[in-house]
Design an enzyme around this catalytic site. Structure first.
Site, PDB file in Angstrom:
ATOM      1  N   CYS A   6      -4.965  -8.286  -3.095  1.00  0.00           N
ATOM      2  CA  CYS A   6      -4.926  -7.624  -2.222  1.00  0.00           C
ATOM      3  C   CYS A   6      -4.874  -7.260  -0.879  1.00  0.00           C
ATOM      4  O   CYS A   6      -6.002  -7.884  -0.737  1.00  0.00           O
ATOM      5  CB  CYS A   6      -5.402  -6.515  -3.421  1.00  0.00           C
ATOM      6  SG  CYS A   6      -5.449  -4.488  -3.063  1.00  0.00           S
ATOM      7  N   GLY A  26       7.710 -12.986  -4.937  1.00  0.00           N
ATOM      8  CA  GLY A  26       7.521 -13.258  -2.656  1.00  0.00           C
ATOM      9  C   GLY A  26       9.277 -12.492  -3.321  1.00  0.00           C
ATOM     10  O   GLY A  26       9.699 -13.657  -3.417  1.00  0.00           O
TER      11      GLY A  26
END
Length: 314
Positions: free
Chosen positions: A98, A200
């Site tokens: 995060c 990603g």
């Protein structure tokens, strides 16, 4: 291949997990994180974030759900990991990715990527606390300010006993700016004997194929791409055609109804507007509709705008 829906904070709640797992062949979905500080959290915290625990840790269509924890203290992470699986979570995941400043300031999330020993201790404590048949996994980025410790962090997680590792191919400083550095995942895949999940910049079936070719991974995690193109998982795994705008608009209406039925209508305007920020990438029609609905603040107003848009298509 295995296909995993990423844990997107403030986006992929139980209703979104329900919607997306119904139209995509996900093998696993991961919850938004449970913030662990200095206590064993009460059961109600887990049931609120992951109501699927009431249904044996499965979405309504039967997709396994894994609770994700975020914290920095090994013992408390371990106790909460045990509680999560005890309540029905299909394994437990540790968040070391995060990038949010408020999380990093309190020594959680991606900031821990500066300290491989700490990551090792957290995962090891969780592994020792959780029954052996339950997966203990972790999601990381390539680093915090740079990528110099990417391999040390991956090895720390593996050596601590993790079942598998998901890697978002950017550092914290990279944020969400393209490109994703898949070649780093390639190196981890070569070193680690456990499954490695690549994540990603996967926005399409073609992106997923390129990612798998580069990394050598047959495990893929999708996040923002899955919100931008709602049936992306089906496109990747089944070769399905991307949803049309009409199909996506019908899905939005289904989501709004679930929010209302689940007594979450107060959250609906914010969640829908956030979703539209992702849809704009895939659908030109989403931008025009967003300009119309962004001024409204109630669920009823949002539903009216969406219904009118649907009628105009027909």
């Amino acid at each position: 291949m295995r296909l995993v829906l990423a844990p997107m904070e403030g986006v992929v709640d139980n209703l979104m997990r329900d919607i997306l797992s119904t139209i995509n062949p996900f093998d696993l979905v991961v919850t938004e994180f449970v913030r662990v500080v200095d206590q064993l959290l009460p059961e109600k915290v887990y049931y609120k974030l992951c109501p699927e625990l009431h249904k044996d840790g499965l979405t309504p269509n039967g997709t396994p759900v894994r609770v994700q924890l975020l914290g920095q203290e090994p013992n408390w992470m371990a106790e909460n990991a045990f509680r999560a699986v005890e309540l029905g979570s299909r394994g437990v995941d540790a968040n070391f990715g995060c990038p949010a400043k408020i999380v990093n300031r309190s020594k959680g999330g991606a900031v821990l990527l500066q300290y491989p020993d700490n990551i090792h201790n957290i995962v090891k404590a969780m592994r020792q606390a959780v029954p052996a048949h339950q997966p203990v996994t972790a999601k990381i980025r390539l680093g915090y300010e740079d990528k110099s410790l990417f391999m040390e962090n991956a090895l720390a997680i593996y050596e601590a006993g993790a079942t598998e590792i998901a890697i978002h191919a950017r550092s914290k400083v990279d944020g969400y700016k393209p490109p994703a550095y898949w070649e780093y995942i390639t190196e981890v895949k070569k070193r680690l004997p456990i499954p490695v999940i690549a994540n990603g910049e996967i926005w399409s079936e073609a992106d997923a194929k390129r990612c798998m070719d580069v990394t050598g991974c047959d495990n893929i995690m999708i996040g923002r791409g899955a919100i931008s193109l709602p049936n992306l998982g089906a496109c990747i795994k089944l070769g399905s055609k991307p949803y049309t705008w009409e199909e996506t608009l019908n899905l939005l209406l289904s989501y709004t109804q679930k929010q209302v039925d689940d007594k979450k209508s107060d959250y609906l305007p914010g969640r829908i507007k956030q979703w539209f920020c992702y849809l704009n990438r895939q659908y030109p029609e989403a931008d025009a509709l967003f300009r119309e609905l962004r001024v409204f603040k109630t669920a009823n107003e949002i539903v009216t705008v969406l219904n009118n848009a649907q009628k105009n298509i027909v």
